[in-house]
Scaffold this motif. Structure first.
Motif, PDB file in Angstrom:
ATOM      1  N   VAL A 122      41.366  43.396  35.394  1.00  0.00           N
ATOM      2  CA  VAL A 122      40.141  43.858  36.066  1.00  0.00           C
ATOM      3  C   VAL A 122      40.356  43.851  37.576  1.00  0.00           C
ATOM      4  O   VAL A 122      40.062  44.835  38.262  1.00  0.00           O
ATOM      5  N   LYS A 159      36.716  46.594  29.740  1.00  0.00           N
ATOM      6  CA  LYS A 159      37.349  46.219  31.016  1.00  0.00           C
ATOM      7  C   LYS A 159      37.110  47.298  32.077  1.00  0.00           C
ATOM      8  O   LYS A 159      36.696  47.006  33.208  1.00  0.00           O
ATOM      9  N   GLN A 162      33.543  47.305  33.201  1.00  0.00           N
ATOM     10  CA  GLN A 162      33.268  46.167  34.103  1.00  0.00           C
ATOM     11  C   GLN A 162      33.777  46.455  35.512  1.00  0.00           C
ATOM     12  O   GLN A 162      33.136  46.091  36.497  1.00  0.00           O
ATOM     13  N   LYS A 165      31.304  48.750  37.124  1.00  0.00           N
ATOM     14  CA  LYS A 165      30.099  47.994  37.488  1.00  0.00           C
ATOM     15  C   LYS A 165      30.343  47.181  38.763  1.00  0.00           C
ATOM     16  O   LYS A 165      29.500  47.125  39.659  1.00  0.00           O
ATOM     17  N   GLU A 166      31.515  46.571  38.852  1.00  0.00           N
ATOM     18  CA  GLU A 166      31.858  45.762  40.023  1.00  0.00           C
ATOM     19  C   GLU A 166      31.958  46.652  41.271  1.00  0.00           C
ATOM     20  O   GLU A 166      31.495  46.270  42.349  1.00  0.00           O
ATOM     21  N   ASN A 211      25.017  45.086  26.845  1.00  0.00           N
ATOM     22  CA  ASN A 211      25.424  44.505  28.131  1.00  0.00           C
ATOM     23  C   ASN A 211      25.217  45.455  29.308  1.00  0.00           C
ATOM     24  O   ASN A 211      25.699  45.186  30.408  1.00  0.00           O
ATOM     25  N   LEU A 213      26.411  48.334  30.230  1.00  0.00           N
ATOM     26  CA  LEU A 213      27.658  48.666  30.933  1.00  0.00           C
ATOM     27  C   LEU A 213      27.843  50.159  31.187  1.00  0.00           C
ATOM     28  O   LEU A 213      28.787  50.546  31.862  1.00  0.00           O
TER      29      LEU A 213
END
Ligand code: NIG
Ligand code: FE
Length: 416
Positions: A122, A159, A162, A165-166, A211, A213
């Motif tokens: 990630v 992954k 995520q 999203k980050e 979640n 995502l």
């Protein structure tokens, strides 16, 4: 906080008269205001005021835009910007005569990038991708869609989502995640494709929803990827869970993707290089955006989508880079606008409508962004030139002076 964006040479409002979309001849009307300034309260456009009646002292901040022009922030609605590795070797193979599809059939192409992504963490993926997001911001992009689709396993697709999203939390612009688990079949399921479809439907989609995502679910409907029937099952499940739908389709072959997407009211169908006349009519009669990706036709050197016919028939046409390592290694909206005008016969005004309000429509954000109208978000792409033709005429050169997101300057050049 009350801000004034003072005295630009032009405000290209892309005015939609509150329709929040442009079709047909309306795509050609940019709604230019001259001798006006823009009033922004917090993150919202509240007024366009003639310059001669402005009292500058009434504002908390005044940005002098003399000699500059203002457009809606660009909406980059189709990218695969989170990937690892390079496909420069495949690019070389193509220069020596191999085709994109031949390379893919030999296990290269998307699967080449899947390998590299699976071998990256990630944190590594975030680091690789940051510079790309910055590059979009430096080109006036205020809303950016990014797809997964290079993981193709439960773990690796999550992954990628995520990472996206980050990136959205790191950067001031809006970054919207799309789940593209149905990009192609991973090696593990080459002999049991139905099993992979079941993994997407039964495992990936519910987890991603739970979640939060991804906003959109996408797929690649193509003879080398997913059949229309498989797409239909995946999309029906995704829709049931509340995902909005987008589809890569009619890129090389017509195998029923368009009908499937329209049947499920997809937000957009993307690519469309081999679109036929009856399909143009179907799109014109729908609310689904036709997202054209001329960078792919240019980078792979094959036919362009029928933009002229689509626009003239009244379909909603958007443009995007499709930035990815294989078929469009082009991180440059201005080059895409140039190709749209030179290779697909679009006017300068149409390319602007396609990169703003209609791209926003393809992300279901057209009520909030995509045009400069009272009540909309103060997302601006500000250029250091005095006429909007220069943006396209400058042929891929970046004339951005500043990028404004939610009323805040998030990027500004030293001088222009
Ligand atoms: O939009 N058409 C399928 N997928 C991508 C290409 C991805 C790749 O080659 O890595 C596209 O063109
Ligand atoms: Fe794509």
């Amino acid at each position: 906080m009350k801000r004034l964006f003072y005295n630009p040479e032009q405000i290209v409002t892309v005015n939609t008269m509150e329709k929040n979309v442009k079709r047909g001849a309306d795509m050609n009307y940019p709604g230019v205001l001259e001798y006006f300034s823009i009033v922004v309260e917090d993150d919202i456009i509240t007024e366009f005021v003639p310059n001669h009646v402005i009292k500058r002292t009434e504002f908390d901040e005044v940005f002098d835009l003399t000699g500059k022009i203002v457009l809606p922030g660009l909406v980059e609605s189709h990218t695969h910007a989170v990937f690892a590795g390079s496909r420069a070797d495949e690019f070389r193979m193509r220069l020596s005569g191999a085709t994109y599809e031949e390379i893919a059939k030999k296990g290269g192409g998307i699967l080449n990038t899947v390998n590299a992504v699976r071998n990256s963490s990630v944190d590594e993926l975030i680091e690789i991708s940051k510079g790309r997001v910055e590059s979009f911001i430096r080109q006036g992009v205020t809303t950016l869609e990014i797809k997964s689709g290079y993981g193709l396993s439960f773990y690796d697709e999550i992954k990628l989502l995520q990472v996206i999203k980050e990136l959205d939390t790191i950067f001031p612009i809006d970054i919207l995640p799309t789940f593209l688990g149905a990009h192609t079949f991973p090696p593990e399921y080459q002999n049991d494709k139905e099993k992979y479809v079941a993994v997407i439907i039964e495992e990936m989609l519910p987890y991603i929803k739970e979640n939060n995502l991804a906003v959109f679910t996408d797929a690649f409907c193509e003879s080398t990827a997913f059949t229309a029937k498989q797409v239909e099952r995946i999309f029906a499940a995704a829709k049931e869970l509340g995902f909005k739908l987008k589809l890569h389709t009619e890129q090389f072959n017509r195998i029923g993707g368009l009908e499937t997407a329209l049947g499920l009211n997809a937000l957009s169908v993307d690519h469309l290089e081999v679109l036929e006349d009856d399909e143009i009519q179907m799109l014109a009669d729908s609310d689904t955006t036709a997202t054209l990706l001329p960078g792919v036709s240019f980078f792979l050197d094959y036919g362009y989508a029928p933009a002229r016919k689509l626009i003239d028939s009244g379909a909603i046409v958007a443009l995007a880079t499709d930035y990815n390592p294989g078929s469009s290694h082009i991180l440059n909206p201005f080059l895409i606008m140039l190709l749209a005008s030179l290779k697909m016969g679009m006017t300068i005004e149409e390319t602007i409508s396609a990169y703003t309000i209609n791209a926003a429509k393809s992300l279901d954000l057209n009520e909030e962004i995509g045009s400069l109208e009272i009540g909309k978000k103060a997302d601006f792409a500000i250029f250091g030139t005095n006429t909007y033709s220069d943006i396209i005429y400058s042929a891929g050169q970046n004339l951005i002076y500043a990028t404004v997101k939610n009323g805040e300057v998030v990027y500004k050049v030293e001088s222009r």
